[in-house]
Design a protein around this motif. Sequence first.
Motif, PDB file in Angstrom:
ATOM      1  N   ALA A  12      50.652  37.197  29.615  1.00  0.00           N
ATOM      2  CA  ALA A  12      49.236  37.506  29.859  1.00  0.00           C
ATOM      3  C   ALA A  12      48.531  36.321  30.509  1.00  0.00           C
ATOM      4  CB  ALA A  12      48.556  37.881  28.553  1.00  0.00           C
ATOM      5  N   GLN A  13      48.840  35.118  30.045  1.00  0.00           N
ATOM      6  CA  GLN A  13      48.223  33.928  30.622  1.00  0.00           C
ATOM      7  C   GLN A  13      48.633  33.751  32.083  1.00  0.00           C
ATOM      8  OE1 GLN A  13      49.394  30.263  28.759  1.00  0.00           O
ATOM      9  NE2 GLN A  13      47.561  29.191  29.451  1.00  0.00           N
ATOM     10  N   ASN A  14      49.905  33.972  32.394  1.00  0.00           N
ATOM     11  CA  ASN A  14      50.369  33.860  33.775  1.00  0.00           C
ATOM     12  C   ASN A  14      49.711  34.905  34.668  1.00  0.00           C
ATOM     13  OD1 ASN A  14      51.999  31.688  33.177  1.00  0.00           O
ATOM     14  ND2 ASN A  14      53.842  32.918  32.879  1.00  0.00           N
ATOM     15  N   THR A  15      49.572  36.115  34.149  1.00  0.00           N
ATOM     16  CA  THR A  15      48.903  37.167  34.919  1.00  0.00           C
ATOM     17  C   THR A  15      47.450  36.798  35.175  1.00  0.00           C
ATOM     18  OG1 THR A  15      50.352  38.809  33.918  1.00  0.00           O
ATOM     19  CG2 THR A  15      48.348  39.626  34.961  1.00  0.00           C
ATOM     20  N   TRP A  16      46.774  36.258  34.161  1.00  0.00           N
ATOM     21  CA  TRP A  16      45.379  35.839  34.307  1.00  0.00           C
ATOM     22  C   TRP A  16      45.238  34.754  35.370  1.00  0.00           C
ATOM     23  CZ3 TRP A  16      40.517  36.912  33.563  1.00  0.00           C
ATOM     24  CH2 TRP A  16      39.577  35.901  33.623  1.00  0.00           C
ATOM     25  N   PHE A  17      46.105  33.746  35.336  1.00  0.00           N
ATOM     26  CA  PHE A  17      46.029  32.650  36.303  1.00  0.00           C
ATOM     27  C   PHE A  17      46.320  33.138  37.723  1.00  0.00           C
ATOM     28  CE2 PHE A  17      46.967  29.498  32.732  1.00  0.00           C
ATOM     29  CZ  PHE A  17      45.630  29.200  32.583  1.00  0.00           C
ATOM     30  N   ARG A  18      47.272  34.049  37.866  1.00  0.00           N
ATOM     31  CA  ARG A  18      47.564  34.598  39.205  1.00  0.00           C
ATOM     32  C   ARG A  18      46.368  35.360  39.746  1.00  0.00           C
ATOM     33  NH1 ARG A  18      52.895  36.109  37.498  1.00  0.00           N
ATOM     34  NH2 ARG A  18      51.942  38.049  36.877  1.00  0.00           N
ATOM     35  N   ALA A  19      45.752  36.170  38.918  1.00  0.00           N
ATOM     36  CA  ALA A  19      44.589  36.956  39.353  1.00  0.00           C
ATOM     37  C   ALA A  19      43.412  36.049  39.676  1.00  0.00           C
ATOM     38  CB  ALA A  19      44.211  37.971  38.277  1.00  0.00           C
ATOM     39  N   ARG A  20      43.242  34.988  38.882  1.00  0.00           N
ATOM     40  CA  ARG A  20      42.128  34.074  39.100  1.00  0.00           C
ATOM     41  C   ARG A  20      42.280  33.274  40.385  1.00  0.00           C
ATOM     42  NH1 ARG A  20      41.695  28.932  35.477  1.00  0.00           N
ATOM     43  NH2 ARG A  20      43.378  28.494  36.902  1.00  0.00           N
ATOM     44  N   ASP A  21      43.507  32.861  40.689  1.00  0.00           N
ATOM     45  CA  ASP A  21      43.746  32.005  41.847  1.00  0.00           C
ATOM     46  C   ASP A  21      43.969  32.782  43.137  1.00  0.00           C
ATOM     47  OD1 ASP A  21      43.494  29.846  40.189  1.00  0.00           O
ATOM     48  OD2 ASP A  21      45.650  29.658  39.838  1.00  0.00           O
ATOM     49  N   GLU A  22      44.103  34.082  43.053  1.00  0.00           N
ATOM     50  CA  GLU A  22      44.356  34.887  44.248  1.00  0.00           C
ATOM     51  C   GLU A  22      43.079  34.989  45.076  1.00  0.00           C
ATOM     52  OE1 GLU A  22      45.594  39.425  44.967  1.00  0.00           O
ATOM     53  OE2 GLU A  22      46.795  38.310  43.519  1.00  0.00           O
ATOM     54  N   GLU A  23      43.192  34.792  46.369  1.00  0.00           N
ATOM     55  CA  GLU A  23      42.017  34.795  47.232  1.00  0.00           C
ATOM     56  C   GLU A  23      41.988  35.964  48.203  1.00  0.00           C
ATOM     57  OE1 GLU A  23      41.481  31.082  49.160  1.00  0.00           O
ATOM     58  OE2 GLU A  23      41.514  29.934  47.312  1.00  0.00           O
ATOM     59  N   THR A  24      42.914  36.887  48.100  1.00  0.00           N
ATOM     60  CA  THR A  24      42.883  38.036  48.993  1.00  0.00           C
ATOM     61  C   THR A  24      41.693  38.904  48.637  1.00  0.00           C
ATOM     62  OG1 THR A  24      44.321  39.303  47.530  1.00  0.00           O
ATOM     63  CG2 THR A  24      45.389  38.074  49.294  1.00  0.00           C
ATOM     64  N   GLY A  25      40.988  39.365  49.651  1.00  0.00           N
ATOM     65  CA  GLY A  25      39.804  40.184  49.445  1.00  0.00           C
ATOM     66  C   GLY A  25      38.541  39.382  49.200  1.00  0.00           C
ATOM     67  N   GLN A  26      38.658  38.077  49.159  1.00  0.00           N
ATOM     68  CA  GLN A  26      37.484  37.244  48.880  1.00  0.00           C
ATOM     69  C   GLN A  26      36.460  37.352  50.003  1.00  0.00           C
ATOM     70  OE1 GLN A  26      38.445  33.184  48.147  1.00  0.00           O
ATOM     71  NE2 GLN A  26      36.330  32.522  47.999  1.00  0.00           N
ATOM     72  N   GLY A  27      36.912  37.388  51.252  1.00  0.00           N
ATOM     73  CA  GLY A  27      35.993  37.492  52.383  1.00  0.00           C
ATOM     74  C   GLY A  27      35.194  38.778  52.348  1.00  0.00           C
ATOM     75  N   LEU A  28      35.865  39.868  51.989  1.00  0.00           N
ATOM     76  CA  LEU A  28      35.193  41.157  51.911  1.00  0.00           C
ATOM     77  C   LEU A  28      34.094  41.137  50.846  1.00  0.00           C
ATOM     78  CD1 LEU A  28      35.112  44.091  52.872  1.00  0.00           C
ATOM     79  CD2 LEU A  28      36.783  44.610  51.106  1.00  0.00           C
ATOM     80  N   VAL A  29      34.380  40.536  49.733  1.00  0.00           N
ATOM     81  CA  VAL A  29      33.385  40.445  48.659  1.00  0.00           C
ATOM     82  C   VAL A  29      32.203  39.599  49.105  1.00  0.00           C
ATOM     83  CG1 VAL A  29      32.990  39.587  46.323  1.00  0.00           C
ATOM     84  CG2 VAL A  29      35.080  40.825  46.849  1.00  0.00           C
ATOM     85  N   GLU A  30      32.471  38.509  49.799  1.00  0.00           N
ATOM     86  CA  GLU A  30      31.371  37.658  50.269  1.00  0.00           C
ATOM     87  C   GLU A  30      30.483  38.410  51.256  1.00  0.00           C
ATOM     88  OE1 GLU A  30      33.365  34.257  51.792  1.00  0.00           O
ATOM     89  OE2 GLU A  30      33.678  33.375  49.807  1.00  0.00           O
ATOM     90  N   TYR A  31      31.089  39.152  52.185  1.00  0.00           N
ATOM     91  CA  TYR A  31      30.284  39.937  53.125  1.00  0.00           C
ATOM     92  C   TYR A  31      29.486  41.014  52.395  1.00  0.00           C
ATOM     93  CZ  TYR A  31      32.474  37.787  57.170  1.00  0.00           C
ATOM     94  OH  TYR A  31      32.895  36.894  58.116  1.00  0.00           O
ATOM     95  N   ALA A  32      30.074  41.635  51.395  1.00  0.00           N
ATOM     96  CA  ALA A  32      29.353  42.652  50.628  1.00  0.00           C
ATOM     97  C   ALA A  32      28.153  42.031  49.904  1.00  0.00           C
ATOM     98  CB  ALA A  32      30.288  43.320  49.633  1.00  0.00           C
ATOM     99  N   LEU A  33      28.334  40.846  49.357  1.00  0.00           N
ATOM    100  CA  LEU A  33      27.216  40.173  48.680  1.00  0.00           C
ATOM    101  C   LEU A  33      26.112  39.806  49.663  1.00  0.00           C
ATOM    102  CD1 LEU A  33      29.109  37.869  46.162  1.00  0.00           C
ATOM    103  CD2 LEU A  33      27.712  39.866  45.640  1.00  0.00           C
ATOM    104  N   ILE A  34      26.487  39.375  50.865  1.00  0.00           N
ATOM    105  CA  ILE A  34      25.479  39.063  51.882  1.00  0.00           C
ATOM    106  C   ILE A  34      24.697  40.311  52.244  1.00  0.00           C
ATOM    107  CG2 ILE A  34      25.171  38.388  54.298  1.00  0.00           C
ATOM    108  CD1 ILE A  34      27.541  36.429  53.863  1.00  0.00           C
ATOM    109  N   ILE A  35      25.386  41.435  52.408  1.00  0.00           N
ATOM    110  CA  ILE A  35      24.716  42.695  52.750  1.00  0.00           C
ATOM    111  C   ILE A  35      23.763  43.111  51.633  1.00  0.00           C
ATOM    112  CG2 ILE A  35      25.124  45.166  53.079  1.00  0.00           C
ATOM    113  CD1 ILE A  35      27.653  44.365  54.640  1.00  0.00           C
ATOM    114  N   VAL A  36      24.180  42.934  50.392  1.00  0.00           N
ATOM    115  CA  VAL A  36      23.323  43.295  49.260  1.00  0.00           C
ATOM    116  C   VAL A  36      22.069  42.426  49.233  1.00  0.00           C
ATOM    117  CG1 VAL A  36      23.172  43.230  46.738  1.00  0.00           C
ATOM    118  CG2 VAL A  36      25.144  44.274  47.838  1.00  0.00           C
ATOM    119  N   VAL A  37      22.227  41.134  49.442  1.00  0.00           N
ATOM    120  CA  VAL A  37      21.070  40.225  49.407  1.00  0.00           C
ATOM    121  C   VAL A  37      20.102  40.548  50.541  1.00  0.00           C
ATOM    122  CG1 VAL A  37      20.374  37.813  49.710  1.00  0.00           C
ATOM    123  CG2 VAL A  37      22.262  38.384  48.182  1.00  0.00           C
ATOM    124  N   VAL A  38      20.618  40.790  51.738  1.00  0.00           N
ATOM    125  CA  VAL A  38      19.758  41.118  52.882  1.00  0.00           C
ATOM    126  C   VAL A  38      19.050  42.452  52.637  1.00  0.00           C
ATOM    127  CG1 VAL A  38      19.777  41.730  55.337  1.00  0.00           C
ATOM    128  CG2 VAL A  38      21.044  39.733  54.537  1.00  0.00           C
TER     129      VAL A  38
END
Length: 69
Positions: A12-38
């Motif tokens: 469980a700890q290894n799965t948590w660390f992998r999920a936490r350190d994974e950066e795929t999809g991060q750009g999409l989330v950032e763009y979605a947050l920018i759209i929400v703020v605007v």
Amino acid sequence: MQEMFAAIAVRAQNTWFRARDEETGQGLVEYALIIVVVSLGSLVALKFLRDEISNLFNRAGSSIRTGAN
């Protein structure tokens, strides 16, 4: 039995660390947050400026009507 719980905890700890350190999809989330703020900023601005915008369109409409006659 204790080894089984330790193995589950490590897995469980290894799965948590992998999920936490994974950066795929991060750009999409950032763009979605920018759209929400605007979008929220636009809605707040429209709420405060609705009377001025309404008056502007009313004046434009009446000047078009009087200009057509």
